[in-house]
Write a protein that holds these residues in place. Structure first.
Motif, mmCIF file in Angstrom:
data_model
loop_
_atom_site.group_PDB
_atom_site.id
_atom_site.type_symbol
_atom_site.label_atom_id
_atom_site.label_comp_id
_atom_site.label_asym_id
_atom_site.label_seq_id
_atom_site.Cartn_x
_atom_site.Cartn_y
_atom_site.Cartn_z
ATOM 1 N N GLY A 1 0.982 -1.377 0.193
ATOM 2 C CA GLY A 1 -0.026 -0.137 0.174
ATOM 3 C C GLY A 1 0.574 1.471 -0.144
ATOM 4 O O GLY A 1 1.820 1.382 -0.307
ATOM 5 N N GLU A 2 0.315 2.705 0.194
ATOM 6 C CA GLU A 2 0.833 4.119 0.174
ATOM 7 C C GLU A 2 1.963 3.711 1.250
ATOM 8 O O GLU A 2 2.772 3.884 1.546
ATOM 9 C CB GLU A 2 -0.385 4.624 -0.265
ATOM 10 N N SER A 3 1.293 2.560 2.038
ATOM 11 C CA SER A 3 2.560 3.530 3.507
ATOM 12 C C SER A 3 3.531 2.567 3.372
ATOM 13 O O SER A 3 4.292 3.097 3.810
ATOM 14 C CB SER A 3 1.527 2.475 4.744
ATOM 15 N N ASP A 4 3.269 1.375 2.243
ATOM 16 C CA ASP A 4 4.324 0.597 2.625
ATOM 17 C C ASP A 4 6.188 1.114 2.397
ATOM 18 O O ASP A 4 6.964 1.612 1.915
ATOM 19 C CB ASP A 4 4.331 -0.796 1.526
ATOM 20 N N VAL A 5 5.476 2.913 1.069
ATOM 21 C CA VAL A 5 6.671 3.833 1.297
ATOM 22 C C VAL A 5 7.431 5.038 2.018
ATOM 23 O O VAL A 5 7.848 5.970 1.111
ATOM 24 C CB VAL A 5 6.665 3.755 -0.791
ATOM 25 N N HIS A 6 6.487 4.656 2.198
ATOM 26 C CA HIS A 6 6.151 6.322 3.306
ATOM 27 C C HIS A 6 7.796 7.211 4.167
ATOM 28 O O HIS A 6 8.109 7.929 4.008
ATOM 29 C CB HIS A 6 5.271 5.890 4.974
ATOM 30 N N ASP A 7 8.719 5.500 4.923
ATOM 31 C CA ASP A 7 10.123 6.187 4.595
ATOM 32 C C ASP A 7 10.885 6.232 3.686
ATOM 33 O O ASP A 7 11.675 6.440 3.795
ATOM 34 C CB ASP A 7 10.773 4.436 5.559
ATOM 35 N N LEU A 8 10.396 5.911 2.757
ATOM 36 C CA LEU A 8 11.643 6.248 1.571
ATOM 37 C C LEU A 8 11.318 7.555 1.253
ATOM 38 O O LEU A 8 12.019 8.122 0.526
ATOM 39 C CB LEU A 8 10.966 5.398 0.197
ATOM 40 N N ILE A 9 10.543 8.154 1.528
ATOM 41 C CA ILE A 9 10.439 9.290 1.073
ATOM 42 C C ILE A 9 11.373 10.819 1.391
ATOM 43 O O ILE A 9 11.311 11.332 0.181
ATOM 44 C CB ILE A 9 8.494 9.878 1.238
ATOM 45 N N PRO A 10 11.387 10.310 2.288
ATOM 46 C CA PRO A 10 12.271 11.392 3.295
ATOM 47 C C PRO A 10 13.847 11.653 1.891
ATOM 48 O O PRO A 10 14.067 12.508 1.435
ATOM 49 C CB PRO A 10 12.756 11.707 4.302
ATOM 50 N N ASP A 11 14.179 10.568 1.379
ATOM 51 C CA ASP A 11 15.543 9.863 1.333
ATOM 52 C C ASP A 11 15.067 10.627 -0.651
ATOM 53 O O ASP A 11 16.229 11.376 -0.795
ATOM 54 C CB ASP A 11 16.312 8.813 0.955
ATOM 55 N N MET A 12 14.358 10.393 -0.939
ATOM 56 C CA MET A 12 13.680 10.853 -2.417
ATOM 57 C C MET A 12 13.776 11.484 -2.891
ATOM 58 O O MET A 12 14.344 12.647 -3.759
ATOM 59 C CB MET A 12 12.573 9.737 -2.720
ATOM 60 N N VAL A 13 13.179 12.750 -1.604
ATOM 61 C CA VAL A 13 12.870 14.345 -1.716
ATOM 62 C C VAL A 13 14.204 14.755 -1.514
ATOM 63 O O VAL A 13 14.483 15.467 -2.747
ATOM 64 C CB VAL A 13 11.375 15.069 -0.605
ATOM 65 N N ALA A 14 15.569 14.274 -1.217
ATOM 66 C CA ALA A 14 16.472 15.520 -0.907
ATOM 67 C C ALA A 14 17.549 14.581 -1.609
ATOM 68 O O ALA A 14 18.201 15.292 -2.609
ATOM 69 C CB ALA A 14 17.262 14.594 0.263
ATOM 70 N N TYR A 15 17.146 13.162 -2.753
ATOM 71 C CA TYR A 15 18.301 13.105 -3.973
ATOM 72 C C TYR A 15 17.446 14.598 -4.939
ATOM 73 O O TYR A 15 18.155 14.249 -5.673
ATOM 74 C CB TYR A 15 17.825 11.946 -3.715
ATOM 75 N N MET A 16 16.425 14.177 -4.741
ATOM 76 C CA MET A 16 15.681 15.039 -6.011
ATOM 77 C C MET A 16 16.293 16.549 -5.990
ATOM 78 O O MET A 16 15.765 17.160 -7.186
ATOM 79 C CB MET A 16 14.401 15.152 -6.006
ATOM 80 N N LYS A 17 16.197 16.809 -5.065
ATOM 81 C CA LYS A 17 16.314 18.536 -3.900
ATOM 82 C C LYS A 17 17.807 18.384 -4.724
ATOM 83 O O LYS A 17 18.377 19.226 -5.804
ATOM 84 C CB LYS A 17 16.452 19.029 -2.790
ATOM 85 N N GLU A 18 19.246 17.502 -4.506
ATOM 86 C CA GLU A 18 20.550 17.543 -3.984
ATOM 87 C C GLU A 18 20.482 17.809 -5.270
ATOM 88 O O GLU A 18 21.745 18.422 -6.603
ATOM 89 C CB GLU A 18 21.138 16.497 -3.294
ATOM 90 N N ALA A 19 20.101 16.700 -7.128
ATOM 91 C CA ALA A 19 20.290 16.480 -8.467
ATOM 92 C C ALA A 19 20.351 17.621 -8.443
ATOM 93 O O ALA A 19 19.318 17.954 -9.916
ATOM 94 C CB ALA A 19 20.076 15.484 -8.912
ATOM 95 N N GLY A 20 19.187 18.879 -8.113
ATOM 96 C CA GLY A 20 18.891 19.951 -9.438
ATOM 97 C C GLY A 20 17.315 19.731 -9.703
ATOM 98 O O GLY A 20 17.067 20.698 -10.724
ATOM 99 N N TYR A 21 16.398 18.419 -9.492
ATOM 100 C CA TYR A 21 15.580 18.171 -10.766
ATOM 101 C C TYR A 21 14.556 18.906 -9.712
ATOM 102 O O TYR A 21 14.159 19.534 -10.497
ATOM 103 C CB TYR A 21 14.924 16.354 -10.638
ATOM 104 N N ALA A 22 14.721 19.268 -8.528
ATOM 105 C CA ALA A 22 13.424 19.955 -7.718
ATOM 106 C C ALA A 22 13.721 21.137 -7.169
ATOM 107 O O ALA A 22 14.607 21.423 -6.612
ATOM 108 C CB ALA A 22 12.668 18.759 -6.647
ATOM 109 N N HIS A 23 12.856 22.103 -7.182
ATOM 110 C CA HIS A 23 13.136 23.527 -6.879
ATOM 111 C C HIS A 23 11.212 24.249 -6.444
ATOM 112 O O HIS A 23 10.835 23.054 -6.276
ATOM 113 C CB HIS A 23 13.165 24.675 -8.543
ATOM 114 N N GLU A 24 11.414 24.680 -5.602
ATOM 115 C CA GLU A 24 10.633 25.387 -5.011
ATOM 116 C C GLU A 24 9.614 26.551 -5.935
ATOM 117 O O GLU A 24 10.352 27.235 -6.569
ATOM 118 C CB GLU A 24 11.278 26.276 -3.877
ATOM 119 N N SER A 25 8.909 26.417 -5.617
ATOM 120 C CA SER A 25 7.990 27.309 -6.000
ATOM 121 C C SER A 25 6.611 27.891 -5.138
ATOM 122 O O SER A 25 5.408 26.079 -4.992
ATOM 123 C CB SER A 25 6.907 26.564 -7.599
ATOM 124 N N GLU A 26 6.117 28.834 -4.751
ATOM 125 C CA GLU A 26 5.214 29.089 -4.421
ATOM 126 C C GLU A 26 4.996 28.564 -2.840
ATOM 127 O O GLU A 26 4.419 27.900 -2.877
ATOM 128 C CB GLU A 26 4.098 28.925 -5.122
#
Ligand code: ARG
Length: 592
Positions: free
Chosen positions: A268-293
C-alpha cells in the motif's frame, strides 16, 4: 509456430519472386470478400507502376506460379488485379494439428519481461463501489494475458492506506471510545489482539468522520494531528492503524475473491512512507526539484507539448507528501525490489494527466532506466442505461457487492428458467453455484468486450442474455461442446485418441480457419494490452462453432474416423475457448 498469415504470405511472396517481381508484394491479408475467397493479395496493384504492367497480368503471372502450391486450393487472378486465395484443407488440418500439439496453441514466447501491474487500488475502510470494478476486472485480465504470453508478472493492489483518511478514522474512534489504550501515549503494555470495531462499523465511521471534518475545521485539525502522529510512528496509532488494515483487508480479500481477482502483492501507500525523505533529498540535491510558491516541484513540460503539462508537485507548502510523492516512491521501491522492465497502471482515465506527470518525473529524475516502459491504461466510465455514471435506484453510488448480488439473482432466475425449458433437473445448490459462475462471466465480458478507454453501458438484461455478444453466450457454447464430448466418452470414445481430419463441409472449414487465428490474435492482445481483442475473437469463434454444430451431425456420424475428426476439432475449440475465458478472468460451468 509461425502465424498462418505469415506462412501464406511467404508462399505468395515466393510466387511473386519466381514470376520476376519483388517478393514484398506478396503480403496476404484476410479476405474482405469472404463470399469469394478466404485470403487475398493486392500486391499486383501496388506493383503495376513499378513494372509498367497491367495489374491483372502481374496477378496472372503469380497465379500461374501458385497452380501447384501445397498451400492453395485456389489462387485466382481477378480484375482489376486481385489475387483471390483459398487454402487447401490438408494445409489447415496440418496447421491445426500443430496447434493441438503445442501447449500454447502456436503462440510464440516473446522476450521475457518482468511486469508489475498496479490495479484494484481500493482505499481501506471504504467499501468497494462500482468505480472499483473496472480496475479490478481489466487489471486481472491484463495480468493473466501477459503471464500467459510468458512474462513474469506481479500484480500489486496498491492500497490507499495512508494519509488523512486514516487520521479521520483514528480520531473519530477516539471520540467514541476514549477509554481505548491506543490513545494513551504513556501506555506500555500489549495492545489487544482483537480490533475494537467490525468492518461494518468501520465502513460507517469513515464517511461520518469525513463529513464532520468538512463542516468543522477544529475536527479536521485534530484528524490531521492524528495523521501526523500515525506517520511519525506513535506506537498506539500504529497499532490501531494495523487493526484498520487487518479488518479492511480481510473484507477486501473476500470481495476480490468473489470476483476471481487475485493479487500477488498487498502493498500500500504506507509501505513507501519511509522512503520519501531520502527521495525528496535526492531530487533536491540532483537539482531536479525546485521551490515554487512554497511547494517543491519538478518541471515536466516538454517542448513538443501541445497542451499545458503542469509541474509534478513533490511536497506541498506545508511539507506534506502527496499522491504523486507516494507513487514516485513506489516506483523507486519497485525498481529496487523487482527490477521490472515495465509498469502498467489501471485507473480511471481522469488520471491520464496525473500519470503523464508522474511518468515524466520518474524519467527525468532517473528513478527509472531510460528503456523502462511506463504504461497507464485509463479506462472509461461504467454508465447506466441513461448514459450517466451508474447509480442505484435511490441515486447513490452502488456498492460493488450489491451490484454483484443483483446480477447473481437475475442469472439464477435465467438458469432456472432454462433448465425448466430444457427439461433437466437442477437442484437449488447447483443452480446457485452455476448462476454465480455465469454472472461473473456476464459482468466481466460486458466490461472487457469494450475497448478499455471507452465508456460503456452496464445493461443487466443484455449482459445476462444467453444470446448475442455476451459472456453467457460464450459459456453456453463451451457447455454445449463439453456435453457432446461427455456423450462421446459415455459411448466408449476416447478423447486422447482422436485427431483432426480434413474439413468435410464449409462450416467445418470456417471453424478451422477461425481457430488458426488464435496465435496472431493473442500476440496482438498481449502487445497492445487489449483484452477486448480476446472477446472479439471468442465471439467469432463461438459463432463459427455454433454454425458448424447446426450444420453437422457429429455424434450420429457413421464413419468413425470422420466422427473422431469432429471430436478432435471440438476438443481444440473447447481448449482455446477455455484458455481465452481464463485470460479474461472467468470460467465455465459443467452445464447451464
Ligand atoms: N487509491 C487510488 C484511488 O482511489 C487509486 C490508486 C491507483 N494506483 C496508483 N498507483 N496511483 O484513486
Amino acid at each position: 509456430m509461425k502465424k498462418i498469415l505469415d506462412m501464406i504470405s511467404e508462399e505468395v511472396m515466393r510466387a511473386f519472386e519466381e514470376a520476376g517481381y519483388e517478393a514484398a508484394l506478396g503480403k496476404v491479408t484476410l479476405s474482405n470478400r469472404p463470399d469469394l475467397c478466404e485470403y487475398q493479395c493486392n500486391g499486383a496493384m501496388a506493383g503495376a507502376k513499378k513494372y509498367h504492367k497491367a495489374p491483372l497480368m502481374i496477378a496472372q503471372d503469380v497465379a500461374a506460379k501458385l497452380s501447384d502450391s501445397r498451400v492453395f486450393e485456389m489462387a485466382d487472378a481477378v480484375a482489376p488485379g486481385f489475387l483471390n486465395l483459398k487454402v487447401k484443407n490438408a494445409f489447415i488440418k496440418e496447421y491445426l494439428c500443430g496447434m493441438a500439439n503445442d501447449k500454447k496453441f502456436g503462440l510464440k514466447e516473446p522476450k521475457k519481461k518482468t511486469i508489475i501491474v498496479d490495479y484494484g487500488g481500493p482505499n481501506v475502510a471504504k467499501p468497494l463501489h462500482v468505480g472499483h470494478l473496472r480496475s479490478a476486472v481489466i487489471g486481472e485480465s491484463v495480468k493473466r494475458i501477459e503471464r500467459y504470453a510468458g512474462h513474469k508478472v506481479i500484480g500489486d493492489i496498491h492500497l490507499g492506506d495512508w494519509g488523512l483518511q486514516m487520521g479521520l478514522i483514528i480520531y473519530e474512534l477516539q471520540l467514541r471510545k476514549p477509554e481505548l489504550p491506543y490513545y494513551d501515549e504513556s501506555f506500555e503494555g500489549e495492545y489487544p489482539k482483537e480490533a475494537p470495531f467490525t468492518i461494518s462499523e468501520l465502513e460507517e465511521i469513515y464517511p461520518t468522520a469525513s463529513g464532520k471534518s468538512k463542516e468543522d475545521p477544529a475536527y479536521k485539525e485534530r484528524a490531521m494531528e492524528a495523521t501526523f502522529k500515525l506517520q511519525s510512528g506513535v506506537r498506539g496509532y500504529r497499532a490501531l492503524w494495523q487493526h484498520i488494515i487487518d479488518v479492511s483487508v480481510a473484507d477486501l480479500k473476500r470481495n476480490y475473491r468473489n470476483l476471481s481477482v487475485e493479487f500477488d502483492l498487498w502493498k500500500g501507500e504506507s509501505d513507501v512512507h519511509d522512503l520519501i525523505p531520502d527521495m525528496v533529498a535526492y531530487m533536491k540535491e540532483a537539482g531536479y526539484a525546485h521551490e515554487s510558491e512554497g511547494a517543491l516541484v519538478v518541471d515536466v513540460k516538454e517542448e513538443t507539448d501541445t497542451k499545458e503539462i503542469p509541474p509534478c508537485m513533490i511536497l506541498k507548502s506545508d511539507g506534506a507528501a502527496l499522491y504523486n510523492t507516494t507513487d514516485l516512491a513506489t516506483i523507486m521501491d519497485r525498481v529496487a525490489q523487482y527490477q521490472p522492465d515495465e509498469l502498467i497502471y489501471l485507473t480511471d482515465k481522469r488520471q491520464d494527466l496525473y500519470f503523464e506527470q508522474v511518468f515524466r518525473c520518474a524519467r527525468k529524475t532517473k528513478l527509472v532506466k531510460e528503456d523502462m516502459e511506463l504504461v497507464h491504461i485509463g479506462f472509461g466510465t461504467m454508465n447506466g442505461k441513461d448514459g450517466k455514471p451508474y447509480k442505484t435506484r435511490q441515486g447513490g453510488v452502488p456498492r460493488l457487492e450489491n451490484l454483484i448480488a443483483e446480477i447473481n439473482e437475475e442469472m439464477l432466475r435465467k438458469i432456472k428458467e432454462n433448465s425448466a425449458a430444457k427439461n433437466y433437473e437442477i437442484d437449488e445448490k447447483e443452480a446457485e453455484e452455476t448462476a454465480k459462475i455465469v454472472a461473473l462471466a456476464a459482468i466481466k465480458y460486458g466490461d472487457l468486450s469494450n475497448q478499455a478507454s471507452k465508456d460503456y453501458i452496464f445493461d443487466i438484461d443484455r449482459f445476462t442474455s444467453f444470446e448475442g455478444d455476451t459472456g453467457p453466450y460464450i459459456l453456453y457454447t463451451i457447455v454445449r461442446i463439453k456435453s457432446i464430448l461427455n456423450k462421446y466418452k459415455e459411448n466408449g470414445g476416447n478423447l486422447s485418441q482422436v485427431s483432426i481430419q480434413n474439413a468435410c463441409n464449409d462450416a467445418e472449414k470456417a471453424l478451422m480457419l477461425e481457430l488458426t487465428k488464435f496465435n496472431a490474435m493473442m500476440e496482438a492482445a498481449c502487445e497492445e494490452i487489449a483484452p477486448h481483442k480476446i472477446c472479439a475473437y471468442i465471439y467469432d469463434l463461438a459463432n463459427e462453432f455454433n454454425r458448424f454444430y447446426h450444420e453437422t451431425k457429429i455424434l450420429s456420424e457413421e464413419d468413425e474416423e470422420k466422427k473422431a475428426g469432429f471430436i478432435a476439432l471440438l476438443v481444440l475449440t473447447r481448449d482455446i475457448l477455455e484458455t481465452c475465458i481464463d485470460l479474461l478472468g472467468f470460467s465455465a460451468p459443467e452445464r447451464m
